[in-house]
Design a protein around this motif. Structure first.
Motif, PDB file in Angstrom:
ATOM      1  N   PRO A   1      -3.476  12.155  13.527  1.00 14.74           N
ATOM      2  CA  PRO A   1      -4.128  10.938  13.059  1.00 14.74           C
ATOM      3  C   PRO A   1      -4.310  11.290  11.409  1.00 14.74           C
ATOM      4  O   PRO A   1      -4.576  10.220  10.758  1.00 14.74           O
ATOM      5  N   THR A   2      -4.034  12.559  10.957  1.00 12.63           N
ATOM      6  CA  THR A   2      -4.019  12.762   9.468  1.00 12.63           C
ATOM      7  C   THR A   2      -2.693  12.729   8.788  1.00 12.63           C
ATOM      8  O   THR A   2      -2.812  13.113   7.661  1.00 12.63           O
ATOM      9  N   VAL A   3      -1.619  12.154   9.522  1.00  9.68           N
ATOM     10  CA  VAL A   3      -0.274  12.398   8.804  1.00  9.68           C
ATOM     11  C   VAL A   3      -0.357  11.694   7.540  1.00  9.68           C
ATOM     12  O   VAL A   3      -0.983  10.464   7.463  1.00  9.68           O
ATOM     13  N   SER A   4       0.281  11.752   6.595  1.00  8.97           N
ATOM     14  CA  SER A   4       0.206  11.294   5.339  1.00  8.97           C
ATOM     15  C   SER A   4      -0.945  11.322   4.212  1.00  8.97           C
ATOM     16  O   SER A   4      -1.251  10.632   3.377  1.00  8.97           O
ATOM     17  N   LEU A   5      -2.011  11.909   4.880  1.00  8.54           N
ATOM     18  CA  LEU A   5      -3.231  11.891   4.202  1.00  8.54           C
ATOM     19  C   LEU A   5      -3.573  13.023   3.216  1.00  8.54           C
ATOM     20  O   LEU A   5      -3.148  14.262   3.741  1.00  8.54           O
TER      21      LEU A   5
ATOM     22  N   LEU B   1       0.736  -1.010   0.089  1.00 11.85           N
ATOM     23  CA  LEU B   1       0.070  -0.304   0.015  1.00 11.85           C
ATOM     24  C   LEU B   1       0.796   1.288   0.078  1.00 11.85           C
ATOM     25  O   LEU B   1       1.966   1.321   0.399  1.00 11.85           O
ATOM     26  N   SER B   2       0.211   2.431  -0.486  1.00 19.63           N
ATOM     27  CA  SER B   2       0.952   3.714  -0.492  1.00 19.63           C
ATOM     28  C   SER B   2       0.994   4.060   1.100  1.00 19.63           C
ATOM     29  O   SER B   2       0.128   3.597   2.047  1.00 19.63           O
ATOM     30  N   ALA B   3       1.782   5.062   1.150  1.00 18.69           N
ATOM     31  CA  ALA B   3       1.675   5.845   2.800  1.00 18.69           C
ATOM     32  C   ALA B   3       0.298   6.321   3.159  1.00 18.69           C
ATOM     33  O   ALA B   3      -0.090   5.694   4.285  1.00 18.69           O
ATOM     34  N   GLY B   4      -0.391   6.969   2.210  1.00 21.52           N
ATOM     35  CA  GLY B   4      -1.865   7.400   2.603  1.00 21.52           C
ATOM     36  C   GLY B   4      -2.826   6.169   2.676  1.00 21.52           C
ATOM     37  O   GLY B   4      -3.487   6.251   3.381  1.00 21.52           O
ATOM     38  N   GLN B   5      -2.686   5.308   1.723  1.00 21.24           N
ATOM     39  CA  GLN B   5      -3.410   3.838   1.965  1.00 21.24           C
ATOM     40  C   GLN B   5      -3.340   3.209   3.314  1.00 21.24           C
ATOM     41  O   GLN B   5      -4.025   2.827   4.000  1.00 21.24           O
TER      42      GLN B   5
END
Length: 205
Positions: free
Chosen positions: A142-146, A116-120
């Motif tokens: 909680p939203t890091v990499s999103l 998976l990618s970082a965001g996934q």
């Protein structure tokens, strides 16, 4: 659901925050603000019981809190479904399609997490929150990499699923979640030398 009273937190054996106090009731969330290094992570870890407080108390019913760090907590060798099934089993919960739908990972169920990618991966890590089913969430960045779309997914889950059903949350973040939530600036609680009375030289874990 959660009350913090006159809490002094330590990192590396030294007090970093002192006199912190707040209450978060059912259906409420509190956003922790402050510059890097002020002690947001240390505060959340102390509230979660992962490290002892130097002073003060945390009042919450047993087995009601869940702490999620800025690490994803994903096992790369398992599939997306297997990762969530593992957390469901650990917490005596059940895994249903909603956990996948909340974070737009339904089409990734059978993918190996390591691909998976970082965001996934981050969305998979956050999907654990829908599985553990603890009423008080302690969330560290909680939203890091999103991306923006995924931040909105998280905000919608928090507002429409968790808080709307009587849950509560304390969130350390620099990101605007697009929600009208009260904030607590930790800067005024920065510890002084006087707050180190009784501190040890223990290593920060």
């Amino acid at each position: 659901m959660l009350t913090v009273r006159d809490l002094t937190c330590t990192r590396g054996g030294a007090a970093v925050l002192a006199g912190v106090g707040f209450t978060v009731n059912a259906g409420e969330a509190l956003v922790l603000r402050g510059p890097n290094g002020i002690g947001k992570t240390t505060l959340l870890r102390t509230i979660a019981g992962l490290q002892p407080a130097l002073k003060g108390e945390v009042l919450a019913a047993p087995e009601t809190t869940a702490y999620a760090s800025h690490a994803d907590g994903v096992k790369d060798a398992l599939t997306v479904r297997e990762n969530l099934s593992f957390w469901a089993e650990v917490h005596g919960s059940t895994l249903d399609d909603a956990a996948f739908d909340h974070f737009d990972i339904a089409d990734l169920k059978d993918r190996i997490a390591g691909t998976l990618s970082a965001g996934q991966k981050r969305r998979l890590g956050l999907a654990r929150l829908a599985v553990v089913k603890r009423p008080v969430l302690l969330l560290d960045e909680p939203t890091v990499s999103l991306d923006g779309f995924s931040v909105k997914l998280f905000a919608k889950f928090l507002r429409d699923h968790h808080l709307a059903k009587g849950g509560a949350a304390v969130i350390a973040t620099h990101i605007d979640l697009g929600l009208d939530l009260p904030e607590l600036d930790l800067t005024p609680f920065k510890a002084t030398e006087a707050d180190n009375d009784g501190a040890s030289d223990e290593a920060f874990l």
